[in-house]
Structure formats: C-alpha cells, structure tokens
Design a protein around this motif. Structure first.
Motif, mmCIF file in Angstrom:
data_model
loop_
_atom_site.group_PDB
_atom_site.id
_atom_site.type_symbol
_atom_site.label_atom_id
_atom_site.label_comp_id
_atom_site.label_asym_id
_atom_site.label_seq_id
_atom_site.Cartn_x
_atom_site.Cartn_y
_atom_site.Cartn_z
ATOM 1 N N MET A 262 -3.148 7.235 -21.888
ATOM 2 C CA MET A 262 -4.438 7.352 -21.208
ATOM 3 C C MET A 262 -4.278 7.496 -19.699
ATOM 4 S SD MET A 262 -6.912 4.752 -23.349
ATOM 5 C CE MET A 262 -5.936 3.297 -23.024
ATOM 6 N N ASN A 263 -3.060 7.781 -19.250
ATOM 7 C CA ASN A 263 -2.794 8.012 -17.826
ATOM 8 C C ASN A 263 -3.094 6.772 -16.978
ATOM 9 O OD1 ASN A 263 -1.850 9.758 -15.798
ATOM 10 N ND2 ASN A 263 -3.929 10.081 -15.084
ATOM 11 N N ILE A 264 -2.830 5.606 -17.532
ATOM 12 C CA ILE A 264 -3.023 4.340 -16.831
ATOM 13 C C ILE A 264 -1.656 3.784 -16.452
ATOM 14 C CG2 ILE A 264 -3.844 1.961 -17.102
ATOM 15 C CD1 ILE A 264 -5.981 3.047 -18.998
ATOM 16 N N VAL A 265 -1.565 3.231 -15.247
ATOM 17 C CA VAL A 265 -0.314 2.643 -14.768
ATOM 18 C C VAL A 265 -0.248 1.184 -15.218
ATOM 19 C CG1 VAL A 265 1.056 2.032 -12.760
ATOM 20 C CG2 VAL A 265 -0.203 4.181 -12.793
ATOM 21 N N PRO A 266 0.660 0.835 -16.136
ATOM 22 C CA PRO A 266 0.800 -0.571 -16.512
ATOM 23 C C PRO A 266 1.503 -1.352 -15.399
ATOM 24 C CG PRO A 266 1.695 0.911 -18.204
ATOM 25 C CD PRO A 266 1.507 1.709 -16.961
ATOM 26 N N ALA B 36 0.833 -1.211 0.000
ATOM 27 C CA ALA B 36 0.000 0.000 0.000
ATOM 28 C C ALA B 36 0.862 1.253 0.000
ATOM 29 C CB ALA B 36 -0.927 -0.011 1.218
ATOM 30 N N SER B 37 1.955 1.227 0.750
ATOM 31 C CA SER B 37 2.855 2.378 0.787
ATOM 32 C C SER B 37 3.489 2.621 -0.578
ATOM 33 C CB SER B 37 3.942 2.160 1.844
ATOM 34 O OG SER B 37 4.889 3.187 1.819
ATOM 35 N N ILE B 38 3.877 1.542 -1.266
ATOM 36 C CA ILE B 38 4.483 1.681 -2.590
ATOM 37 C C ILE B 38 3.474 2.238 -3.582
ATOM 38 C CG2 ILE B 38 5.385 0.344 -4.534
ATOM 39 C CD1 ILE B 38 6.739 -1.468 -2.415
ATOM 40 N N VAL B 39 2.239 1.739 -3.526
ATOM 41 C CA VAL B 39 1.189 2.241 -4.415
ATOM 42 C C VAL B 39 0.952 3.727 -4.175
ATOM 43 C CG1 VAL B 39 -1.288 2.118 -4.904
ATOM 44 C CG2 VAL B 39 0.055 0.023 -4.765
ATOM 45 N N GLU B 40 0.978 4.152 -2.933
ATOM 46 C CA GLU B 40 0.778 5.569 -2.622
ATOM 47 C C GLU B 40 1.888 6.429 -3.238
ATOM 48 O OE1 GLU B 40 0.051 8.503 1.215
ATOM 49 O OE2 GLU B 40 0.887 6.506 1.517
ATOM 50 N N GLN B 41 3.123 5.982 -3.121
ATOM 51 C CA GLN B 41 4.231 6.743 -3.693
ATOM 52 C C GLN B 41 4.150 6.795 -5.217
ATOM 53 O OE1 GLN B 41 8.186 5.905 -1.633
ATOM 54 N NE2 GLN B 41 6.906 4.272 -0.781
ATOM 55 N N VAL B 42 3.821 5.677 -5.841
ATOM 56 C CA VAL B 42 3.671 5.665 -7.296
ATOM 57 C C VAL B 42 2.545 6.597 -7.720
ATOM 58 C CG1 VAL B 42 3.050 4.206 -9.266
ATOM 59 C CG2 VAL B 42 4.664 3.369 -7.563
ATOM 60 N N SER B 43 1.462 6.623 -6.951
ATOM 61 C CA SER B 43 0.328 7.498 -7.273
ATOM 62 C C SER B 43 0.711 8.964 -7.168
ATOM 63 C CB SER B 43 -0.842 7.184 -6.334
ATOM 64 O OG SER B 43 -1.253 5.842 -6.454
ATOM 65 N N VAL B 44 1.476 9.294 -6.147
ATOM 66 C CA VAL B 44 1.931 10.682 -5.998
ATOM 67 C C VAL B 44 2.733 11.116 -7.220
ATOM 68 C CG1 VAL B 44 3.473 12.194 -4.694
ATOM 69 C CG2 VAL B 44 1.883 10.703 -3.484
ATOM 70 N N LEU B 45 3.659 10.278 -7.653
ATOM 71 C CA LEU B 45 4.480 10.615 -8.815
ATOM 72 C C LEU B 45 3.641 10.636 -10.093
ATOM 73 C CD1 LEU B 45 7.644 8.478 -7.972
ATOM 74 C CD2 LEU B 45 7.360 10.935 -7.693
ATOM 75 N N GLN B 46 2.687 9.727 -10.210
ATOM 76 C CA GLN B 46 1.811 9.711 -11.387
ATOM 77 C C GLN B 46 0.980 10.983 -11.453
ATOM 78 O OE1 GLN B 46 1.722 7.362 -13.685
ATOM 79 N NE2 GLN B 46 -0.171 7.699 -14.818
ATOM 80 N N CYS C 63 -6.160 4.501 -12.687
ATOM 81 C CA CYS C 63 -6.499 3.214 -13.266
ATOM 82 C C CYS C 63 -5.215 2.427 -13.522
ATOM 83 C CB CYS C 63 -7.272 3.416 -14.567
ATOM 84 S SG CYS C 63 -7.816 1.873 -15.336
ATOM 85 N N ALA C 64 -5.264 1.114 -13.283
ATOM 86 C CA ALA C 64 -4.121 0.242 -13.523
ATOM 87 C C ALA C 64 -4.527 -0.842 -14.517
ATOM 88 C CB ALA C 64 -3.637 -0.389 -12.222
ATOM 89 N N ALA C 65 -3.550 -1.349 -15.273
ATOM 90 C CA ALA C 65 -3.801 -2.395 -16.257
ATOM 91 C C ALA C 65 -2.702 -3.441 -16.159
ATOM 92 C CB ALA C 65 -3.863 -1.817 -17.666
ATOM 93 N N GLN C 66 -3.067 -4.706 -16.332
ATOM 94 C CA GLN C 66 -2.113 -5.798 -16.196
ATOM 95 C C GLN C 66 -1.613 -6.254 -17.566
ATOM 96 O OE1 GLN C 66 -3.630 -9.604 -14.859
ATOM 97 N NE2 GLN C 66 -1.753 -10.045 -13.739
ATOM 98 N N ILE C 67 -0.302 -6.518 -17.637
ATOM 99 C CA ILE C 67 0.299 -7.075 -18.843
ATOM 100 C C ILE C 67 1.191 -8.232 -18.412
ATOM 101 C CG2 ILE C 67 1.853 -6.666 -20.782
ATOM 102 C CD1 ILE C 67 0.974 -3.800 -20.826
ATOM 103 N N LEU C 68 0.956 -9.421 -18.966
ATOM 104 C CA LEU C 68 1.768 -10.603 -18.699
ATOM 105 C C LEU C 68 2.626 -10.886 -19.927
ATOM 106 C CD1 LEU C 68 -0.883 -12.909 -16.987
ATOM 107 C CD2 LEU C 68 0.831 -11.478 -15.891
ATOM 108 N N VAL C 69 3.921 -11.087 -19.715
ATOM 109 C CA VAL C 69 4.835 -11.282 -20.839
ATOM 110 C C VAL C 69 5.732 -12.479 -20.570
ATOM 111 C CG1 VAL C 69 4.859 -8.832 -21.436
ATOM 112 C CG2 VAL C 69 6.546 -9.718 -19.842
ATOM 113 N N THR C 70 6.326 -12.962 -21.643
ATOM 114 C CA THR C 70 7.363 -13.988 -21.562
ATOM 115 C C THR C 70 8.525 -13.549 -22.428
ATOM 116 O OG1 THR C 70 6.539 -15.242 -23.449
ATOM 117 C CG2 THR C 70 5.595 -15.772 -21.289
#
Length: 1227
Positions: A645-649, A528-538, A615-622
């Motif tokens: 679109m201002n979405i955090v991948p 939760a703390s990491i998400v908060e920091q990422v949100s602040v920067l976003q 908004c967040a979006a998931q991407i799975l890669v190999t």
C-alpha cells in the motif's frame, strides 16, 4: 432484451456502448452484426434488411438515421495533429521533399528487410530484419541503410502534419546521441556498420512532436560470400507526464466506467455527447455521459432550416459548435477522477481545432462542423496497490464540410470518443520476470502491471535511451494477498556500484542519530533530513522501511518536563531560577520512558512524512515475535501489506515490555533480537531486502577504536576480517556498540542482504548520506562477500607512498637507470604493446563510443613508441640532480646554516582518458622526481594500460621499488578517488576539459594541477610575413587538431581582409578541410559568411576553427584575455615592437612569436616529457616536467643554538648571509 442485427457489408456506427455480437445468418447470407439493447426506440433497425447502395439515400431519409454511411460517403479526415497510428512526416530541406519516417520490418520466412514500413505516431515498438549483400565493398560505401548519417543528418521531423507549406517552426531536428563515423572497408571487412537504431520521440500531450533523438550500435561485416547483417530498429514515444505529486492514499484517479469531469466556466460537470431521438434528430435535452475507458460513437441530425436564410456563416458555426458541446465552450479537463475547481494544477486545457483552419483554401466557403472527434490520452501512474489512471492530454478536433455542398436543411453530425492507454512499461528490476512471462500464480495478480512514474515523482525527463535507463520506474508485483516479492534473493550485491539497483531497503537509525547530545529529546533537524531522504527514495518506487530508536529519549524528555511541572509552586519560587535548573531529577526507568515516548515519536514521524504525501505506520516488536512461528508469519504479512500500500513501516523494539536478552539464543544460526541492530538485521533477512543501511555516530567501521592514533576507516569489510578489528566501547546512548553492529551486519550479509554502516550525525553529510549510499558513493563501510583479487585503492596509495619514499632515497643514477630500462622495454616489447592497443581500438570501434579525435589519441604506433623512448631518455639524462638539489643556502648565524633543497611532492594521482602514451611519460617523470604514483586510465585503453604498467613495474623491479607506481583497476569512481585527501598529495588530470572540470569540482582538500580548456589563439598582424603565416597556421591547426595546444581561434587584423594574404589563409584552410566558423565581427564584413560561431570560448579538438577580426594588437590581447584559457597564444609579425608588446601583455602560460602553438609541449621544451600543461598561477605553469613535480624542504644545521641567544640581551646576532650553492653535476 432484444437483439437488432444488420449486414456487415454496411459501415456500422454504434451510438451506444452496448454489447455486440456477430452471428451467422440461417439463409447463408453474409454474417450479421448484432447489438443487444433494452430500448427498442434507440437508433437501430428492428429487423434485418437488404439494402442496395443505390437505395441508400432513400433508405437513410426513411429511417432518419446517421448511424450508417455508404462507402462513397466516407470523407477523408483532416487533422491539425497526428492521430495515433498516423505516419510521421519528415522534410528534406536540401531538396524540399516531404516524406515519412520509416521503420524497416522483416518480410517472409527469410526475414529480409522491407524499408517502406512507416513509423506510426504513438506506436512504440521494436522490429528486426536481415540484409544480405551480394557485393559488400560496394554496399559498404553506398548503402544508406548501413550509414548512421542517413538516419538523422539530412532531414527534420515535422511536429504536426501539413497540407502545403512547411514552416521553420514546424521542424524538429533529430539529435544523434552518439554519432559513429561512416562505414568503410578495412581488410575485407566493412566497419562502422549500423546494427541497431533507437529513436526516442517526445510528444507533448496531443499537440505534436517536441523532440527526436537517435542513438546507434555499430558492428563489422566480414567479406565472406554473400555476408548478412541483422538490424534492429526501435521507436519509443514518451511524454512529460504530470509534474506535481498526487496523494498516495485512496484512489483519486479515474476508474473505468466513471464519468469524465470537465470544467465549464469554473463549474465542474460531466462530459457528455450528442444523443438521438427516436426520429433520428439530435435531442435537445438528453445526452450520453462519457465514461472513462469506453470508446463511443453517436450520430444524429441537426435542423438548419430556421436559420439558413439571412444568417451568416459564423452564426451557423456557433450553433453547431454549441450543439456538439451541449453548453458553452468547455476548456478544461480533469486530470484525475476527484478534482475540484479549486485545484487548478489538476486541470488540463483541452486543445481545440475548429473549422477556421480547414477554411484557409476556401475563402468563399462556409465550413461547418459535421464530426467532433474527442481523443483522450491517459496513463497508469503510481504503485500496483494504488493504480491511478490520469489524463495526459485531450483534444477536440472537427471534420468540417462546406455548407453549400450539403444541400439539405438538416446536417448529419457524428461524435467520436476514443481513449488511448500510454502507460510506459519499464524493464523489471533485478530478479523479476519479463512482462510477458507467466508466473504459476498469475491468477492471483488482478492488477499485475508496471506503472510509469518518470515525471510524477521525479523531475527528470528521459530525452534518450541512455537517460531512460537511469530514470526510476515504479514496479511491483505484490498481489492483493500476502506474498513476498519474488526477487531472486540469496546473494548480496558484490560492489557499491550495484546498490543503485536496490529495491527494498531497511534504514536503521541508532540512538545516537535520533537523540540530541544531552540524551534528552530528539535531534529534530537531523531526523527531518533523514525523513526527506527516505521520502525521495520511496517516491522513486523503492520500498523503504525504518528501524528507529528514540522512544526512550523522547519519553525521558516528556517525563522530566512533567516532574518539573509537578513540583510545588512554593518550591519552584523559593528555589530560584538558577536552582530550578539544577533541581534533582530522579533516575527514570527506561521502560517507563519508552512507554511515554512511543506515541510522541510516531506522531513526529507521521507529521514529517505527511509533508511528502507519504503514509507511515508503526510496528512494535519483541524477540518473542520472531520465535513464535505464527507471530512471525503475522508480522511478515503485515509488513508486506504495508509495503504493498506504499506505506513506510517504522519498526522499533517494544522497550516498554521487552524482557532481558537471552545470552545464547543466536547459537542456532538465527540472530537474537537484543537491540535495534539485531532487529534491523533480522527484519532485513526476513523481508528479503536488498540493502540494510545502519546509521550511527561514527563514519563506519575502523580497524581500531575511532579516535585512537592508528585508527583507519575500513572501506569494504569482508567476512573473516573480524580478527583485524579491535572494538571499543559502545556509543554514548543505545544498547549496542560497533561490535553488535558488525555482528548484525555479517548475519544479514549471510542472509543475502547488503549492508552499509555510515555516520548519520555528521552535519556535512547527514543531509544526503542515505541517498549517497544508494547511488553507490563511497560512504561508510560496505560489507561484501566478494573479496577482490588485488589490493584496495587505499592500500595501493599506501604502497605508492612507501615505494615513493624508497624511490626518493635511491641515488640519482639508480633512478635514471630505471627510466633507461623502461625506454628500452618500450622498443623491445613493441609488438606486444601494439597488439594490446589494437584490441582497444577494435573494441572502441565496435562499440562506437569514441569520437574520431579520441580514437586518434587512443592509437599507438611504432613512431609514437620511438618518440616516447627518446623522451624518456631525455628525462633520465636531465634528472641526475633533480631530487635533493640545493637551491638556496643562508648562514643564519655562526655555525648555523640553512639550506632549501628539492624533495618529491609525495603521492600523485594522474587520471587520463584515451591516452595510453601518457602512462610511461608520467611514470618516468614520477620516477625521476621520486614521487609515488597512482594511475587511473580510461577503460577504453584497458589493454594498452595494462601492458605499459607491467613494463613500468618490470623496470622498477631492478632496484626493488616495484610498488612505487600503481594502476587502479578496481571499480573505483573518480569522485571517490578525489576524496582520499590523506593519501594523495596532488591530482593531475589528463583528458577532456569536462574531465578536468569534474575533477576540480570533486577534489576535496587535494590540489589539482592542469587546465580545463585549451583555447589557443594565433594573431596575424599587419606586418606578418606571407611565407610564415600559412606555415604556422597550418602546423598549429592541422598537425594534430585533437591536441590541447592546437589552434582554435585565428585573429586577423582588419587591414588584411580582402588582401592576397587573407585569400591564401582561407585557401589553405579549405585545402586542409578545416571547417571555418565566423566570429561576430568577421561575419559582419561578409555578404555570405560561414556559419556564425556559437561561442568564442570553444575548444573544437578537430579540423574546425573560428576566425575573428580585430582592429589592433591591443584588441587582440583583450580578446585573448576575455575568451582564452591562458594556455598558448601566438603572434605572427615582423614588427619587433609589436611582438614584444604582445609577449609582455598576454597573460598566458605560453606566449610565442612567429612559432606554432604546437611547441607548447614538455618534450619540445626539452623537459623530456610532461605530466600536463598547467594554466594555474601557483607552483607550476605551462608544460610541467620534473621541476613541477618537486617541492622543497628546509634543512637547518646548528650547534646547540637556541632562540633566546638572539634576544636583545643575548650573545648571538643574526647574520643572514647568502652562501654559494654547491656545484651541480656536470653530467
């Protein structure tokens, strides 16, 4: 479709926003103004006609239109607020003169300055022009255009325009951010000349000006024939925009052409304005709907005949007001285009000025509204992909006429709607072109713009240009097709301080960061703390991406839970609760865990980011997704579209299907995606990111495995340093280890992305580790391609410690010889020192960044150097037995002797501002006391510090201890230096009180010696000698007012008021040009007092002081204890009893009787010099010389002694006899 035309000679006022055109008349007459319309009954002429002004009234009555006014009928408007473009009014209090704020512009091809150009309200712009001087020496002293004071000191700015009386509440003071001194001639050069003026004007909605600040840049003009100066003038208007955060998906803002939303008694409606019928009268049923972004003007007539007789003025006013509104009074305006009545924070109150304001000078008039002007300020807010138009302010104000002047039964009324775009365009980020540049593919940018989010997503007002440069703005030039940012990528940041410019950032969360300690489940609080920091920067406008682990751990938790639930009820009951906990769980395959955990992990991220409207979006890669060119392009396009679109991948390796890594696949220069470390590096380079942050469970990269005895954290890691690092095993969870992280970091660095590896699990720093890294703080290991020429500050501290220990081992005569040599060098190299100091002074004056007291501290002179040399020789002479001196000897028992001896403290860090003379003083004291020394000087004294440090090391070289004194020249922040608690033993700040407070706050685990303020008092008693008083006060205040031991508050006994002695004190201060501030009690005794002091705890540092009255010496002592800083305090009296009371009861580091405060100095105390004056109560107090830089250690000399011999049945007894001290060196 018909077209109606009129002559342009008439003043045309359109009542609908139809298309218009200008055509040439075939008969050769003036061009015609034509309107294309589809309704012939609308308010326009049906054919061109010639109208004379004398026939205009008859013509108007015939057609019944108010769409036309003769020029003579145009009335000057009245406004309670500034309109856009109105000149800004200023007021000179001293002369009661009203004038306008001016912004000089250039005239003609020569570009000479024209000073009369007014500054227009909301007209942000920059101008430049040239001034030529026929007589430079005269212009330098008399031309106000060259003096900074003329741009702010003698006038105030009016919040709103006025007609007659200027009230105090209407005035806004102009604040100077940096105030350079007055211009003056020096060696045929006019110095301190204003070359640039920058006004920052804050306005609040449409209600007027709230604050004004100004800052300057200065330069010098040489006295050649007809010298010239180019001046630049900038005026910037800004407002505090919306404080709440709007949704970041969809488009809740206004769209051009959409109806404006208003609130009428809580109900949401469309704003509308008057519309005319075919006969020119105002329609009672039909109204024009106001559309966003489209200016409108309508006119019609309202009949008053039924209500004129027997009606009062208020009734007629309300009838006209209601006609304008079309309803009851409208009070609220929707900020966005999708507001609802329940969303109170998204409604703005409309500012309304009615006719009562204009009737103040006409008591017998009935002022009725004839024109309603609706002015709407708006701004674009958000990202390019989601432009949101929001209302900043709205106002209704009326032009009113006296009813008796109308002389008609109908009143012609007009409604005007104007929209003003206040979007603030910022400077583009690193590598972006300026706004007015055209890119080859600009055609693909339908919404290319810079959008202001200064207040929408950060609660940080920008009051002036310096703060505006630190504000975050949102900038994006991603088009609506998939193209990467055109950032000048390819070179990483060279220094940590540049990381704050990072626009696109990848945060890699290691398994150890995301998972709990039991490796089963997620560390929710940490996440939760990491998400908060990422949100602040976003929300600051950066583009954030997350590469995360944790799916396996989350799935393992879910599958274990399912297995336990699947056990039969009988087995669970027979096993018992304790056995149930220890029930054997089969080994879970990682791919199955990943498949079970992916959805839950993403759901958790989505829930957390939703709290910050992101908004967040998931991407799975190999790995195969990067090897296949088509898949790689698809992935690249998807990520760019999400960022647009201002979405955090949120990216993760698809562990459910990932194949085993191919061993040699990164020999081709492309890293193989084996784990999330390599995935993050690959993505960072593919997406041309500025910064990759790798969070793990260790503080960073160590030169050997963390936990080993000699492991040291590497602050900056350079390519090629791998051989100096010994890698250990990988972390408790995850696939990678530190070796994999370093390999991935170096590959990303080679691709142009800066990298920082830091600890994301430490409870004390994980809550701000990401934001600290982006702010450039010293966290973790920073990977850089630019290796500095000199050693790091950590290496310098280690060199200082080793050199200090060698220094302490020298003979006292050898240390004294070094100091004598340094004293000689100060006088022998006088010319070189003064030349370097002259460069510092010239640069400081040109940049205008130092106040006069600091310039005095910066200046060196021959007399100062001579005094320094004398002080250094005193230190050398008194330091013969400072280190290793025995201060106590005790015989513990027979043949068991104890000694306490003086030893150096260790490594000192001395931070000083604008005081180059501090460097040799402190160096000499450190040498005499055998301490290693780190010096951090202000950049304003860089040249002086460099040569003085060179001379110090030259003197140290005579005994091979050159490294004992180090000067920090890197970009190291003071806050980062204060964290080196394992390398530094004592911090000594020398500078302003603010510097000392900042260091005391930043120091973690390192003691700080010094004083934050020097508020020194002089108390004049009733028994004071007339001859002594003026001499001591003059010396205490005027000899060197910038010193920390200068008088700041003068306390005078009440009985001395209105006596000749008091008059002599005041006269002396006036002669010395000391500005006097009156304390509260002193001001109460005077009819006309000086300016009352704002605070009795003020350190002026200039020719200023406070005078306060006390009733007794006891009250003087109480005042000093309440408002003083425990530095230096003085009593002037001939009464010995009173003096002794003062000396014994004042709790300060230095307390004097009949002596100047300026004696509080190490040199004057005979200490030779001082490292500072300490007001603390432990270790050292007052001027700190050699003794204050020493501590002690205990030496015990025995002969096979053990403690058990001194037990109850032992053979030894304690003696504890004091022994005589050895004879001190007479020299």
């Amino acid at each position: 479709m018909s077209q109606v035309c009129v002559e342009k000679s008439l003043i045309f006022r359109s009542n609908t926003p139809y298309s218009t055109d200008i055509i040439s008349d075939p008969d050769g007459r003036d061009p015609l103004f034509c309107v294309q319309l589809d309704d012939s009954k609308l308010n326009y002429f049906q054919q061109p006609q010639d109208i004379e002004e004398s026939d205009f009234v008859e013509f108007l009555e015939k057609y019944g239109r108010h769409s036309f006014l003769a020029p003579s009928q145009v009335q000057p408007s009245f406004s309670a607020f500034y309109r856009a473009g109105d000149p800004i009014l200023i007021y000179f209090d001293s002369s009661s003169v009203l004038s306008i704020l001016r912004q000089p512009v250039k005239m003609g091809t020569s570009g000479l300055c024209v000073d009369g150009n007014p500054t227009g309200f909301l007209d942000s712009k920059s101008t430049s022009c040239t001034r030529i001087f026929a007589n430079l020496s005269e212009s330098c002293m008399t031309d106000p255009a060259l003096d900074a004071a003329s741009y702010y000191r003698d006038f105030t700015v009016l919040k709103v325009p006025i007609n007659d009386t200027v009230m105090q509440s209407m005035k806004v003071n102009v604040t100077a951010i940096s105030s350079p001194g007055a211009p003056h001639m020096k060696d045929n050069t006019c110095t301190n000349v204003v070359s640039e003026v920058i006004y920052e004007i804050e306005y609040s909605g449409t209600s007027g000006i709230q604050s004004v600040s100004v800052q300057f840049k200065v330069s010098n003009i040489s006295g050649n024939s007809r010298p010239s100066l180019q001046q630049h003038f900038t005026v910037h208007f800004w407002t505090r925009t919306l404080s709440h955060m709007l949704p970041r998906s969809g488009n809740p803002g206004y769209i051009t052409g959409a109806p404006l939303l208003i609130a009428n008694s809580g109900a949401m409606q469309h704003m509308s304005i008057l519309r005319s019928e075919s006969d020119g009268s105002c329609s009672q049923f039909l109204r024009h709907v106001v559309q966003f972004g489209r200016n409108m003007r309508t006119g019609c007539k309202i009949s008053l005949s039924p209500i004129l007789e027997g009606s009062n003025c208020s009734y007629m006013q309300q009838k006209l007001y209601k006609a304008f509104w079309g309803m009851n009074r409208t009070e609220d305006f929707a900020i966005t285009g999708s507001a609802h009545s329940t969303q109170a924070e998204e409604w703005m109150t409309i500012l309304i000025q009615n006719c009562s304001v204009q009737a103040l000078n006409c008591t017998s008039c009935c002022m009725v509204p004839v024109t309603l002007e609706i002015q709407i300020l708006w701004s674009k807010v958000g990202l390019l992909s989601n432009p949101q138009a929001q209302i900043l302010g709205a106002r209704h104000f009326y032009q009113c006429h006296p009813l008796k002047f109308l002389n008609m039964s109908t009143v012609p009324v007009t409604t005007v709607v104007t929209f003003t775009d206040m979007t603030d365009w910022p400077e583009p980020p690193r590598g972006q072109p300026q706004m007015d540049w055209k890119l080859p593919f600009d055609i693909l940018f339908p919404f290319k713009m810079a959008l202001n989010v200064e207040r929408s997503y950060r609660d940080l007002p920008c009051h002036n240009q310096r703060l505006r440069n630190e504000c975050i703005r949102c900038w994006s030039n991603i088009p609506f097709i998939t193209l990467p940012l055109s950032r000048a990528h390819g070179k990483s940041f060279a220094h940590r301080s540049e990381l704050k410019h990072a626009k696109r950032i990848v945060v890699k969360l290691g398994s150890a960061v995301v998972t709990r300690g039991d490796e089963c489940g997620l560390a929710l609080g940490r996440l939760a703390s990491i998400v908060e920091q990422v949100s602040v920067l976003q929300n600051q406008g950066r583009e954030m991406m997350i590469v995360t682990s944790g799916a396996v751990a989350f799935g393992k938790q879910r599958l274990r839970h399912e297995i336990l639930l699947s056990q039969s009820v009988r087995q669970a009951l027979h096993s018992g609760q304790s056995q149930l906990k220890d029930m054997a769980i089969p080994v879970l395959e990682a791919r199955a865990c990943a498949a079970a955990g992916q959805s839950g992990l993403m759901a958790l991220y989505e829930a957390m980011f939703t709290q910050y409207s992101i908004c967040a979006a998931q991407i799975l890669v190999t790995n195969l997704d990067f090897h296949d060119e088509q898949k790689r392009r698809n992935l690249n396009g998807t990520l760019h579209e999400l960022l647009r679109m201002n979405i955090v991948p949120i990216i993760n390796t698809n562990d459910a299907v990932v194949p085993p890594p191919e061993p040699n696949s990164d020999l081709q220069g492309v890293i193989s995606v084996k784990d999330n470390d390599s995935l993050a590096a690959r993505l960072a380079v593919e997406m041309k990111t500025d910064l990759l942050i790798v969070l793990s469970d260790v503080e960073g990269l160590f030169d050997s495995p963390p936990g080993s005895d000699d492991a040291k954290l590497i602050d900056i890691f350079y390519p090629g340093d791998q051989q100096s690092v010994t890698f250990g095993t990988k972390s408790r969870v995850g696939m990678g280890g530190m070796e994999a992280k370093v390999k991935a970091a170096l590959w990303a660095l080679q691709g142009g992305t800066s990298v920082v590896i830091a600890n994301g699990t430490h409870p004390k720093i994980s809550g701000h580790v990401i934001t600290d890294i982006v702010e450039g703080k010293k966290v973790g290991t920073f990977f850089s391609e630019v290796k500095p020429a000199g050693p790091t500050v950590e290496q310098q501290a280690e060199m200082a410690r080793a050199g200090g220990r060698t220094l302490a081992a020298l003979q006292p005569e050898q240390r004294a010889e070094i100091i004598y040599r340094l004293a000689d060098l100060l006088t022998d190299q006088r010319e070189e020192i003064l030349l370097a100091n002259k460069k510092d002074l010239e640069e400081a004056e040109n940049k205008g960044r130092l106040a006069l007291p600091l310039l005095k501290r910066l200046s060196l002179s021959t007399s100062k150097l001579n005094s320094l040399a004398i002080g250094l020789r005193q230190i050398a002479a008194s330091s013969q037995d400072s280190v290793g001196r025995v201060i106590r000897r005790t015989r513990i028992a027979k043949d068991l002797d104890l000694e306490q001896v003086t030893v150096p403290i260790g490594v000192l860090l001395v931070i000083f501002e604008s005081r180059p003379d501090c460097l040799p003083q402190v160096s000499a004291l450190a040498i005499a006391s055998g301490n290693g020394l780190l010096l951090k000087g202000g950049k304003e004294a860089a040249h002086s510090n460099q040569i003085l440090h060179h001379l110090t090391q030259e003197a140290l070289s005579i005994h091979g201890v050159r490294d004992a004194v180090q000067l920090v020249n890197t970009r190291e922040e003071v806050e980062d230096l204060c964290r080196l608690d394992k390398l530094i033993d004592l911090i000594i700040p020398r500078g302003s009180s603010q510097l000392v407070r900042n260091i005391q706050k930043a120091a973690k685990g390192i003691p700080v010696m010094g004083h934050s303020e020097g508020i020194c008092h002089v108390y004049v008693d009733t028994d004071a000698s007339v001859e002594k008083v003026t001499r001591i006060i003059r010396d205490s205040k005027c000899e060197y007012p910038a010193a920390c031991n200068a008088l700041e508050t003068l306390l005078i006994h009440r009985d001395l008021l209105r006596t000749p002695l008091f008059d002599q004190i005041i006269d002396m201060l006036r002669v010395e040009q000391v500005k006097i501030h009156a304390g509260p009690k002193f001001a109460s005794y005077l009819t006309f007092s000086p300016s009352e002091v704002k605070s009795l705890r003020t350190e002026y540092g200039d020719l200023e002081c406070c005078i306060e009255v006390v009733d007794s010496v006891q009250e003087a002592v109480e005042h000093i204890h309440k408002y003083g800083s425990s530095h230096t305090d003085v009593i002037i009296t001939e009464n010995e009893k009173t003096a002794e009371f003062f000396l014994q009861h004042v709790d300060s580091a230095c307390v004097f009787w009949n002596a100047s405060t300026r004696f509080s100095d190490g040199y004057r105390f005979g200490l030779g010099a001082e490292v500072g004056i300490s007001t603390s109560r432990i270790h050292a107090r007052g001027p700190v010389g050699i003794e204050g830089l020493l501590t002690t250690k205990w030496l015990l000399r025995g002969n096979n002694h053990v403690v058990s011999d001194f037990s109850e049945h032992g053979s030894m007894k304690y003696l504890h006899e004091s022994l005589p001290l050895p004879q001190r060196n007479a020299n």
